[in-house]
Write an enzyme that holds these catalytic residues in place. Structure first.
Site, PDB file in Angstrom:
ATOM      1  N   ASN A 116       0.847  -1.206   0.000  1.00 43.47           N
ATOM      2  CA  ASN A 116       0.000   0.000   0.000  1.00 43.47           C
ATOM      3  C   ASN A 116       0.873   1.243   0.000  1.00 43.47           C
ATOM      4  O   ASN A 116       2.100   1.142  -0.014  1.00 43.47           O
ATOM      5  CB  ASN A 116      -0.952  -0.018   1.202  1.00 43.47           C
ATOM      6  CG  ASN A 116      -0.190  -0.126   2.509  1.00 43.47           C
ATOM      7  OD1 ASN A 116       0.539   0.779   2.875  1.00 43.47           O
ATOM      8  ND2 ASN A 116      -0.320  -1.258   3.192  1.00 43.47           N
ATOM      9  N   ASP A 142      -3.850  -6.189   4.609  1.00 45.09           N
ATOM     10  CA  ASP A 142      -4.909  -7.020   5.204  1.00 45.09           C
ATOM     11  C   ASP A 142      -4.895  -8.447   4.685  1.00 45.09           C
ATOM     12  O   ASP A 142      -5.367  -9.358   5.350  1.00 45.09           O
ATOM     13  CB  ASP A 142      -6.279  -6.391   4.916  1.00 45.09           C
ATOM     14  CG  ASP A 142      -6.436  -5.091   5.669  1.00 45.09           C
ATOM     15  OD1 ASP A 142      -6.083  -5.062   6.852  1.00 45.09           O
ATOM     16  OD2 ASP A 142      -6.885  -4.090   5.058  1.00 45.09           O
ATOM     17  N   LYS A 192       9.141 -16.783 -10.508  1.00 45.03           N
ATOM     18  CA  LYS A 192       8.303 -15.706 -11.041  1.00 45.03           C
ATOM     19  C   LYS A 192       7.133 -16.303 -11.848  1.00 45.03           C
ATOM     20  O   LYS A 192       7.349 -17.192 -12.681  1.00 45.03           O
ATOM     21  CB  LYS A 192       9.176 -14.819 -11.942  1.00 45.03           C
ATOM     22  CG  LYS A 192       8.578 -13.493 -12.224  1.00 45.03           C
ATOM     23  CD  LYS A 192       9.531 -12.614 -13.017  1.00 45.03           C
ATOM     24  CE  LYS A 192       8.745 -11.479 -13.621  1.00 45.03           C
ATOM     25  NZ  LYS A 192       9.486 -10.764 -14.629  1.00 45.03           N
ATOM     26  N   PHE A 231      -3.707   3.258  14.595  1.00 46.51           N
ATOM     27  CA  PHE A 231      -3.914   4.320  13.602  1.00 46.51           C
ATOM     28  C   PHE A 231      -4.927   3.838  12.589  1.00 46.51           C
ATOM     29  O   PHE A 231      -4.812   2.718  12.085  1.00 46.51           O
ATOM     30  CB  PHE A 231      -2.601   4.673  12.894  1.00 46.51           C
ATOM     31  CG  PHE A 231      -1.908   5.848  13.515  1.00 46.51           C
ATOM     32  CD1 PHE A 231      -1.304   5.738  14.754  1.00 46.51           C
ATOM     33  CD2 PHE A 231      -1.874   7.085  12.859  1.00 46.51           C
ATOM     34  CE1 PHE A 231      -0.665   6.822  15.340  1.00 46.51           C
ATOM     35  CE2 PHE A 231      -1.244   8.182  13.436  1.00 46.51           C
ATOM     36  CZ  PHE A 231      -0.634   8.058  14.674  1.00 46.51           C
ATOM     37  N   LYS A 277     -13.089   0.276  15.400  1.00 43.08           N
ATOM     38  CA  LYS A 277     -11.817  -0.463  15.419  1.00 43.08           C
ATOM     39  C   LYS A 277     -11.154  -0.354  16.792  1.00 43.08           C
ATOM     40  O   LYS A 277     -10.538  -1.296  17.265  1.00 43.08           O
ATOM     41  CB  LYS A 277     -10.853   0.076  14.352  1.00 43.08           C
ATOM     42  CG  LYS A 277     -11.187  -0.366  12.939  1.00 43.08           C
ATOM     43  CD  LYS A 277     -10.135   0.164  11.975  1.00 43.08           C
ATOM     44  CE  LYS A 277     -10.721   0.411  10.617  1.00 43.08           C
ATOM     45  NZ  LYS A 277      -9.807   1.098   9.714  1.00 43.08           N
ATOM     46  N   LYS A 332     -10.506  -3.914  18.528  1.00 42.10           N
ATOM     47  CA  LYS A 332      -9.111  -4.365  18.641  1.00 42.10           C
ATOM     48  C   LYS A 332      -8.576  -4.215  20.057  1.00 42.10           C
ATOM     49  O   LYS A 332      -7.430  -4.572  20.327  1.00 42.10           O
ATOM     50  CB  LYS A 332      -8.231  -3.586  17.656  1.00 42.10           C
ATOM     51  CG  LYS A 332      -8.599  -3.865  16.186  1.00 42.10           C
ATOM     52  CD  LYS A 332      -7.637  -3.179  15.243  1.00 42.10           C
ATOM     53  CE  LYS A 332      -8.115  -3.285  13.810  1.00 42.10           C
ATOM     54  NZ  LYS A 332      -7.090  -3.810  12.910  1.00 42.10           N
TER      55      LYS A 332
HETATM   56  N1  CTP Z   1      -3.444  -3.562  12.130  1.00 38.04           N
HETATM   57  C1  CTP Z   1      -2.738  -4.649  12.597  1.00 38.04           C
HETATM   58  N2  CTP Z   1      -2.723  -5.802  11.890  1.00 38.04           N
HETATM   59  C2  CTP Z   1      -3.418  -5.923  10.747  1.00 38.04           C
HETATM   60  C3  CTP Z   1      -4.149  -4.811  10.251  1.00 38.04           C
HETATM   61  C4  CTP Z   1      -4.140  -3.652  10.968  1.00 38.04           C
HETATM   62  O1  CTP Z   1      -2.114  -4.552  13.652  1.00 38.04           O
HETATM   63  N3  CTP Z   1      -3.379  -7.066  10.071  1.00 38.04           N
HETATM   64  C5  CTP Z   1      -3.431  -2.318  12.916  1.00 38.04           C
HETATM   65  C6  CTP Z   1      -2.811  -1.143  12.189  1.00 38.04           C
HETATM   66  O2  CTP Z   1      -1.428  -1.061  12.416  1.00 38.04           O
HETATM   67  C7  CTP Z   1      -3.564   0.032  12.773  1.00 38.04           C
HETATM   68  C8  CTP Z   1      -4.919  -0.522  13.125  1.00 38.04           C
HETATM   69  O3  CTP Z   1      -4.777  -1.951  13.154  1.00 38.04           O
HETATM   70  O4  CTP Z   1      -2.987   0.480  13.961  1.00 38.04           O
HETATM   71  C9  CTP Z   1      -6.001  -0.142  12.160  1.00 38.04           C
HETATM   72  O5  CTP Z   1      -5.594  -0.520  10.852  1.00 38.04           O
HETATM   73  P1  CTP Z   1      -6.562  -0.387   9.616  1.00 38.04           P
HETATM   74  O6  CTP Z   1      -5.832  -0.835   8.399  1.00 38.04           O
HETATM   75  O7  CTP Z   1      -7.167   0.977   9.612  1.00 38.04           O
HETATM   76  O8  CTP Z   1      -7.706  -1.366  10.008  1.00 38.04           O
HETATM   77  P2  CTP Z   1      -8.080  -2.767   9.490  1.00 38.04           P
HETATM   78  O9  CTP Z   1      -8.423  -3.608  10.663  1.00 38.04           O
HETATM   79  O10 CTP Z   1      -7.013  -3.312   8.593  1.00 38.04           O
HETATM   80  O11 CTP Z   1      -9.418  -2.492   8.694  1.00 38.04           O
HETATM   81  P3  CTP Z   1      -9.656  -1.876   7.238  1.00 38.04           P
HETATM   82  O12 CTP Z   1      -8.388  -2.105   6.445  1.00 38.04           O
HETATM   83  O13 CTP Z   1     -10.812  -2.614   6.731  1.00 38.04           O
HETATM   84  O14 CTP Z   1      -9.946  -0.419   7.427  1.00 38.04           O
END
Ligand code: CTP
Length: 391
Positions: free
Chosen positions: A205, A274, A284, A317, A331, A335
């Site tokens: 990303n 994710d 490859k 974040f 979240k 979490k």
């Molecule tokens: N995070 C994490 N592990 C993951 C995904 C996210 O620890 N596999 C943590 C990120 O570092 C951040 C928080 O969760 O502090 C929120 O991440 P975000 O990407 O906004 O949330 P997601 O749970 O991934 O949901 P979405 O992508 O659907 O918004």
């Protein structure tokens, strides 16, 4: 910690590294500090006072008798005295209480903060006399930055090179910051992760890592012991933090779990991917008209730690597209984080690649929206909130 309006007395002694000190004076002045330079006679053999006058926009001092009180007032008026480069001779004089020129006299009158950036040949640096002098000054509260290993004036590769200007700037900022995180261990995650499809392709990303690096820097300045676990970021690691480079979400999880012992605060700015491919191909993948990828969810590091009985203060974040806080609030609860920082990556000046951010700090019973500011300022504002939870 901004250097704006800070008063800095820069002592410059004789060394080839005087050239770097001109850049230091220029960078301090650019950042709004008021810089006064004291040069020794030996320093003037390397660079003329005019260079420092241009860099600091102030007259250079070196004559002890030009102003009867300057040996007292120059140091007394300064927020910090920085001697860069500090030669072996000058360190010896400071430690021995010798006051035979303007700089050594100023150093004998310092009652506030002082930072030394030694620069000399490795033989002199490793000499027991120099080490004893330096240790004595440090035991009296003086601070030291560098020296580093590198190519010396004599052509040898060894310890003795004056610390680079960014590192000296960082040490000055740290010395001028409130040490409210002193003795605390903080782990920060940053950057994107990469989930490999094959040896050359991956899913990732746009995260640049800038926000997490700014938080690590700010926490270090404020006295914390900082570990920064980062995916491939677009910025250089801050000085003096433990830096662990990772690529995948699984590797980030391993690294973070391995650093939780004694950790007071975990700040997860990382944009953890994710999903990762169910299987990473060894070779490859051949190009074809279409490709179907089977993906699996990556481990949710924040949620896993949020569910632990014994855990640090947790800050997540939540980068969102739009101004609605509800996803970030959800979240935070789901979490098990204590704080969730919301930012709208579509808002002008916020989000990826830029040096500014507009954040909202969501707590269980409090929501604070901060104006657009630099990521360094946002990092300090967040740590101000965090400090209220751990003090
Ligand atoms: N995070 C994490 N592990 C993951 C995904 C996210 O620890 N596999 C943590 C990120 O570092 C951040 C928080 O969760 O502090 C929120 O991440 P975000 O990407 O906004 O949330 P997601 O749970 O991934 O949901 P979405 O992508 O659907 O918004």
């Amino acid at each position: 910690m901004a250097l704006k309006n800070r008063k800095i007395l820069l002592g410059v002694t004789g060394s080839i590294a005087v050239h770097k000190a001109v850049d230091l004076a220029r960078r301090l002045t650019e950042q709004g500090a008021s810089v006064h330079v004291v040069m020794t006679d030996a320093a003037k053999k390397f660079v003329t006072p005019l260079s420092f006058e241009v860099a600091s926009q102030n007259k250079v001092h070196s004559d002890m008798f030009a102003d009867p009180l300057s040996h007292i007032t120059l140091a007394a008026d300064a927020d910090i005295v920085v001697v860069a480069p500090a030669s072996a001779n000058s360190i010896g004089k400071f430690a021995g209480g010798i006051a035979d020129d303007l700089l050594s006299t100023c150093m004998l009158s310092v009652t506030g903060k002082a930072l030394l950036a030694p620069a000399m040949n490795w033989r002199m640096y490793e000499n027991g006399v120099l080490q004893r002098n330096l240790q004595f000054l440090i035991s009296r509260g003086m601070l030291q930055v560098g020296p580093e290993r590198g190519s010396l004036a004599c052509g040898e590769e060894a310890i003795g090179r004056m610390a680079d200007v960014p590192e000296i700037l960082e040490a000055i900022r740290a010395a001028l910051s409130e040490q409210d995180f002193s003795g605390r261990k903080i782990v920060v995650t940053a950057g994107p992760t990469r989930e490999y499809i094959d040896p050359v392709r991956f899913i990732s990303n746009r995260s640049s890592g800038k926000m997490g690096f700014a938080i690590a820097r700010a926490a270090m300045r404020r006295g914390a012991t900082v570990t920064l676990v980062s995916g491939p970021a677009q910025v250089n690691p801050p000085c003096r933090v433990e830096f662990i480079a990772v690529e995948t979400a699984a590797a980030m999880r391993e690294a973070v779990l391995g650093k939780l012992h004694d950790c007071a605060v975990l700040i997860m700015t990382a944009a953890v991917a994710d999903f990762s491919p169910l299987r990473r191909e060894d070779k490859k993948v051949d190009k074809s008209d279409s490709l179907t990828l089977n993906l699996k969810k990556t481990p949710d590091i924040l949620a896993e730690i949020g569910a632990m009985k014994q855990r640090p203060l947790l800050v997540g974040f939540s980068a969102e597209t739009g101004a609605d806080l509800s996803r970030a609030k959800r979240k935070r609860k789901e979490k098990g984080a204590d704080l969730m920082v919301f930012n709208n990556v579509e808002s002008p000046g916020s989000g990826f690649d830029v040096d500014t951010n507009e954040i909202t700090i969501i707590e269980a019973d409090n929501v604070t929206t901060l104006p657009l500011m630099t990521k360094d300022e946002a990092a300090d504002a967040l740590l101000d909130r965090v400090s209220t939870f751990i003090s």
